[in-house]
Design an enzyme around this catalytic site. Structure first.
Site, PDB file in Angstrom:
ATOM      1  N   CYS A  42       1.638 -65.869  47.809  1.00  0.00           N
ATOM      2  CA  CYS A  42       1.064 -64.707  47.135  1.00  0.00           C
ATOM      3  C   CYS A  42       2.099 -63.958  46.293  1.00  0.00           C
ATOM      4  O   CYS A  42       1.888 -63.704  45.110  1.00  0.00           O
ATOM      5  CB  CYS A  42       0.443 -63.776  48.171  1.00  0.00           C
ATOM      6  SG  CYS A  42      -0.124 -62.229  47.488  1.00  0.00           S
ATOM      7  N   HIS A 443     -17.647 -37.512  36.966  1.00  0.00           N
ATOM      8  CA  HIS A 443     -17.998 -37.939  35.619  1.00  0.00           C
ATOM      9  C   HIS A 443     -16.873 -37.548  34.667  1.00  0.00           C
ATOM     10  O   HIS A 443     -16.387 -36.422  34.753  1.00  0.00           O
ATOM     11  CB  HIS A 443     -19.292 -37.253  35.180  1.00  0.00           C
ATOM     12  CG  HIS A 443     -19.657 -37.555  33.764  1.00  0.00           C
ATOM     13  ND1 HIS A 443     -20.193 -38.777  33.389  1.00  0.00           N
ATOM     14  CD2 HIS A 443     -19.539 -36.821  32.621  1.00  0.00           C
ATOM     15  CE1 HIS A 443     -20.403 -38.767  32.079  1.00  0.00           C
ATOM     16  NE2 HIS A 443     -20.013 -37.595  31.585  1.00  0.00           N
TER      17      HIS A 443
END
Ligand code: NAI
Length: 464
Positions: A42, A443
């Site tokens: 990895c 948002h």
């Protein structure tokens, strides 16, 4: 001869996490690693270096395709390949040294060399034999050969992911055998750097096991980015010659034979467990037909005192699955209740857009005869994604038709690999789609698309 509570064999994400957690829980721990650096596949030749090249090549793509639209004028940067590889190597070094630091901090001995297990309770490294109450095998995996085909990997012209992360130059052409995770991530890197990439895939579509709608959209987007696909094609042979290789394949629909010339061939047809040299068979450790080490619910092999985790055992070959098993086995050895919930393991493909999924696909829900509902939301309705030229893709949530409990979620879109974790947590808590739908989301964020898909499981999304 040193005496340990636990010796972990292998320092990839499974092994090093297991060693750290065991040490934190008071076990005298050592970890054997034969590579020059810690971190396994990895960190050294897999997840981390490929992400560095994906990041760098994505920046180039942005400069070439989106800068001008935002009023950022001028030539896109040129590529200094040696420097890009240098950046990748620095990223590897930073991460592998980080594990070394964590080993020191947690007083874990790094036994340098390749391990074998002469008998339960003993691990041999070089000429030294160390004693341990428990042994955990976390030896990982290696590239599997192309099934039934005559293909010799030389890591120069015919490469696995390892060779593909260190090519001498950016090739003009590349054939990728296998339209799975490795083929598409590395194929994307080179396509962005200007290579003509052709993916040859045995099945009729890419990324087997992925939600079919997502896989179809993914293939369409990658095609638009310049990758070419030959699907339903079985590779039979790769011949190397002057300046490149010839890939021979047969189209399954009509048995017609074809060839493809390219400078480089990337073999990406899966991986297999790597347990060479450990001496498992002599010890009587049972392996499956696919070469995986057989374990019980507590990761115990058929031999008392020897446990195994990660790519060497069954299950998805994912670093984070190995990490979770590493933690679980350390907790079990320390007398705690270590456990992995295999129902909630996310999968991510780090292309652009990213692809992420967790839980049941619609195909699996059908196969299991479940009554389910689907809530979908396209990133076209997400303000942030539109502003960032990242509105390709959608979120698809699958919930139980009666209870509304979330069964799975599939995302193709910006930051999908991060967004998916909201649903992983929700699933761990047994949440309903309505729970996500009623949670206030900031948002403007990409995460609003997750909420909209949850809303679409109920009375409907707002921005659809
Ligand atoms: P894969 O299993 O994802 O894909 C292999 C592909 O090769 C499949 O689509 C298969 O149908 C195809 N194939 C098999 N034989 C073929 C043939 N003769 N001709 C043409 N196509 C053929 O395997 P991949 O991409 O090599 O990855 C190996 C492992 O590493 C996987 O388990 C993957 O999950 C893991 N991995 C995960 C990453 C991530 O989580 N982002 C990144 C890289 C690897």
């Amino acid at each position: 001869m040193a005496q340990y509570d636990l010796i972990v064999i292998g320092s990839g994400p499974g092994g090093y996490v297991c060693a750290i957690r065991a040490a934190q829980l008071g076990l005298k721990t050592a970890c054997v690693e034969g590579r020059e650096t810690l971190g396994g596949t990895c960190l050294n030749v897999g997840c981390i270096p490929s992400k560095a090249l994906l990041h760098a090549s994505h920046q180039l793509h942005e400069a070439q395709h989106n800068f001008e639209k935002m009023g950022l004028m001028g030539d896109a940067p040129s590529v200094d390949w040696a420097k890009m590889l240098g950046y990748k190597d620095e990223v590897i070094a930073g991460n592998t040294k980080g594990i070394e630091f964590l080993f020191k901090k947690n007083k874990i001995d790094w036994l340098k060399g390749w391990a074998s297990i002469p008998e339960a309770g003993k691990v041999k490294v070089g000429d030294e034999v160390h004693e341990a109450k428990h042994i955990v095998v976390a030896s990982g995996s290696e590239s599997a050969p192309v099934p039934g085909a005559d293909v010799t990997v030389d890591e120069k012209t015919v490469v696995t992911s390892t060779g593909a992360l260190a090519l001498e130059k950016i090739p003009e052409t590349m054939t990728v055998i296998g339209g799975g995770v490795i083929g598409l991530e590395l194929g994307s890197v080179y396509a962005r750097l200007g290579t003509k990439v052709t993916v040859v895939e045995y099945l009729d579509g890419i990324t087997p096991g992925q939600d079919a709608e997502v896989a179809k959209t993914f293939q369409r987007i990658l095609k638009r980015q310049g990758l070419e696909f030959v699907t339903g094609a079985a590779v039979s042979k790769v011949e190397t010659g002057e300046g490149g290789a010839t890939t021979h394949y047969t189209l399954r629909k009509d048995d017609s034979a074809h060839t493809l010339e390219s400078e480089i061939v990337l073999v990406a047809t899966g991986r297999r467990p790597y347990t060479d040299g450990l001496g498992l068979e002599a010890l009587g450790v049972t392996l499956t037909q696919r070469g995986q080490i057989e374990v019980d619910d507590h990761y115990l092999t058929s031999v008392e005192g020897i446990r195994a985790i990660g790519d060497a055992i069954a299950g998805p070959m994912l670093a984070h699955k190995a990490e979770d098993e590493g933690m679980a086995v350390a907790e079990i050895l320390a007398g705690q209740a270590g456990h992995v919930n295999y129902e909630v393991i996310p999968g991510v493909i780090y292309t652009h857009p990213e692809v992420a999924s967790v839980g049941l696909t619609e195909e699996l829900a059908k196969e299991e005869g479940r009554a389910y509902k689907v809530g979908k939301f396209a990133f076209q309705g997400n303000g942030r994604a539109k502003a960032n030229f990242a509105a390709d893709g959608f979120v698809k949530m699958i919930a139980d038709a009666e209870t509304d409990r979330i069964l799975g979620c599939h995302v193709i879109g910006p930051m999908a690999g991060d967004l998916i974790h909201e649903i992983c947590v929700a699933m761990e808590f047994g949440a309903a789609a309505e729970d996500v739908a009623r949670t206030c989301h900031a948002h403007p964020t990409y995460s609003e698309a997750m909420r909209e898909a949850a809303l679409a499981c109920g009375d409907g999304a707002i921005h659809a």
